[in-house]
Write a protein that holds these residues in place. Structure first.
Motif, PDB file in Angstrom:
ATOM      1  N   UNK A  63      18.811   2.085 -28.016  1.00  0.00           N
ATOM      2  CA  UNK A  63      19.799   2.896 -27.353  1.00  0.00           C
ATOM      3  C   UNK A  63      21.215   2.398 -27.662  1.00  0.00           C
ATOM      4  N   UNK A  64      21.363   1.076 -27.773  1.00  0.00           N
ATOM      5  CA  UNK A  64      22.671   0.508 -28.072  1.00  0.00           C
ATOM      6  C   UNK A  64      23.150   0.946 -29.455  1.00  0.00           C
ATOM      7  N   UNK A  65      22.228   1.040 -30.400  1.00  0.00           N
ATOM      8  CA  UNK A  65      22.581   1.475 -31.747  1.00  0.00           C
ATOM      9  C   UNK A  65      23.065   2.909 -31.780  1.00  0.00           C
ATOM     10  N   UNK A  66      22.453   3.774 -30.977  1.00  0.00           N
ATOM     11  CA  UNK A  66      22.851   5.178 -30.922  1.00  0.00           C
ATOM     12  C   UNK A  66      24.273   5.294 -30.366  1.00  0.00           C
ATOM     13  N   UNK A  67      24.567   4.512 -29.315  1.00  0.00           N
ATOM     14  CA  UNK A  67      25.912   4.534 -28.732  1.00  0.00           C
ATOM     15  C   UNK A  67      26.939   4.046 -29.742  1.00  0.00           C
ATOM     16  N   UNK A  68      26.590   3.018 -30.490  1.00  0.00           N
ATOM     17  CA  UNK A  68      27.513   2.478 -31.484  1.00  0.00           C
ATOM     18  C   UNK A  68      27.775   3.492 -32.593  1.00  0.00           C
ATOM     19  N   UNK A  69      26.737   4.165 -33.070  1.00  0.00           N
ATOM     20  CA  UNK A  69      26.899   5.185 -34.106  1.00  0.00           C
ATOM     21  C   UNK A  69      27.743   6.334 -33.574  1.00  0.00           C
ATOM     22  N   UNK A  70      27.507   6.743 -32.328  1.00  0.00           N
ATOM     23  CA  UNK A  70      28.283   7.816 -31.726  1.00  0.00           C
ATOM     24  C   UNK A  70      29.756   7.415 -31.607  1.00  0.00           C
ATOM     25  N   UNK A  71      30.023   6.193 -31.201  1.00  0.00           N
ATOM     26  CA  UNK A  71      31.403   5.706 -31.078  1.00  0.00           C
ATOM     27  C   UNK A  71      32.088   5.684 -32.440  1.00  0.00           C
ATOM     28  N   UNK A  72      31.380   5.240 -33.469  1.00  0.00           N
ATOM     29  CA  UNK A  72      31.947   5.200 -34.820  1.00  0.00           C
ATOM     30  C   UNK A  72      32.247   6.616 -35.300  1.00  0.00           C
ATOM     31  N   UNK A  73      31.358   7.551 -35.031  1.00  0.00           N
ATOM     32  CA  UNK A  73      31.595   8.940 -35.424  1.00  0.00           C
ATOM     33  C   UNK A  73      32.816   9.519 -34.723  1.00  0.00           C
ATOM     34  N   UNK A  74      32.976   9.239 -33.444  1.00  0.00           N
ATOM     35  CA  UNK A  74      34.140   9.723 -32.707  1.00  0.00           C
ATOM     36  C   UNK A  74      35.419   9.152 -33.296  1.00  0.00           C
ATOM     37  N   UNK A  75      35.426   7.850 -33.594  1.00  0.00           N
ATOM     38  CA  UNK A  75      36.608   7.209 -34.177  1.00  0.00           C
ATOM     39  C   UNK A  75      36.915   7.799 -35.545  1.00  0.00           C
ATOM     40  N   UNK A  76      35.891   8.044 -36.351  1.00  0.00           N
ATOM     41  CA  UNK A  76      36.104   8.639 -37.671  1.00  0.00           C
ATOM     42  C   UNK A  76      36.658  10.056 -37.569  1.00  0.00           C
ATOM     43  N   UNK A  77      36.181  10.831 -36.620  1.00  0.00           N
ATOM     44  CA  UNK A  77      36.683  12.196 -36.433  1.00  0.00           C
ATOM     45  C   UNK A  77      38.149  12.168 -36.015  1.00  0.00           C
ATOM     46  N   UNK A  78      38.491  11.276 -35.100  1.00  0.00           N
ATOM     47  CA  UNK A  78      39.883  11.160 -34.666  1.00  0.00           C
ATOM     48  C   UNK A  78      40.763  10.698 -35.828  1.00  0.00           C
ATOM     49  N   UNK A  79      40.297   9.716 -36.595  1.00  0.00           N
ATOM     50  CA  UNK A  79      41.070   9.223 -37.741  1.00  0.00           C
ATOM     51  C   UNK A  79      41.263  10.326 -38.777  1.00  0.00           C
ATOM     52  N   UNK A  80      40.235  11.112 -39.018  1.00  0.00           N
ATOM     53  CA  UNK A  80      40.349  12.227 -39.953  1.00  0.00           C
ATOM     54  C   UNK A  80      41.353  13.256 -39.445  1.00  0.00           C
ATOM     55  N   UNK A  81      41.324  13.529 -38.140  1.00  0.00           N
ATOM     56  CA  UNK A  81      42.273  14.478 -37.559  1.00  0.00           C
ATOM     57  C   UNK A  81      43.713  14.002 -37.685  1.00  0.00           C
ATOM     58  N   UNK A  82      43.941  12.718 -37.443  1.00  0.00           N
ATOM     59  CA  UNK A  82      45.289  12.154 -37.582  1.00  0.00           C
ATOM     60  C   UNK A  82      45.738  12.208 -39.034  1.00  0.00           C
TER      61      UNK A  82
END
Length: 79
Positions: free
Chosen positions: A1-20
């Motif tokens: 479960x911890x791995x899924x949260x980490x992957x989700x957090x990385x995806x969110x950060x990547x989406x925000x970075x791409x948007x910026x």
């Protein structure tokens, strides 16, 4: 479960970075800001907005931590 949260957090950060990044690339028009007699040189609009975003990301958590410290001191004094 911890791995899924980490992957989700990385995806969110990547989406925000791409948007910026997309925002910065789309807003290259030069502008100058002036405030109370102080003026900046002509710089891209995206630079001003990204700097404001970064300042907000730093100031917000700092204020939250300061209020938390103040509250913890109040709690200690009551006990």
């Amino acid at each position: 479960m911890r791995g899924v949260k980490r992957v989700f957090a990385v995806l969110i950060v990547l989406i925000i970075a791409f948007g910026v990044l997309a925002f910065a690339l789309e807003n290259q028009q030069k502008t100058a800001l002036s405030f109370v007699g102080w003026a900046t040189p002509s710089l891209p609009v995206s630079l001003f907005i990204v700097v404001a975003l970064i300042i907000g990301l730093l100031v917000g958590p700092a204020l939250f931590l300061l209020s938390g410290l103040k509250n913890s001191r109040r709690i200690r004094h009551k006990v």
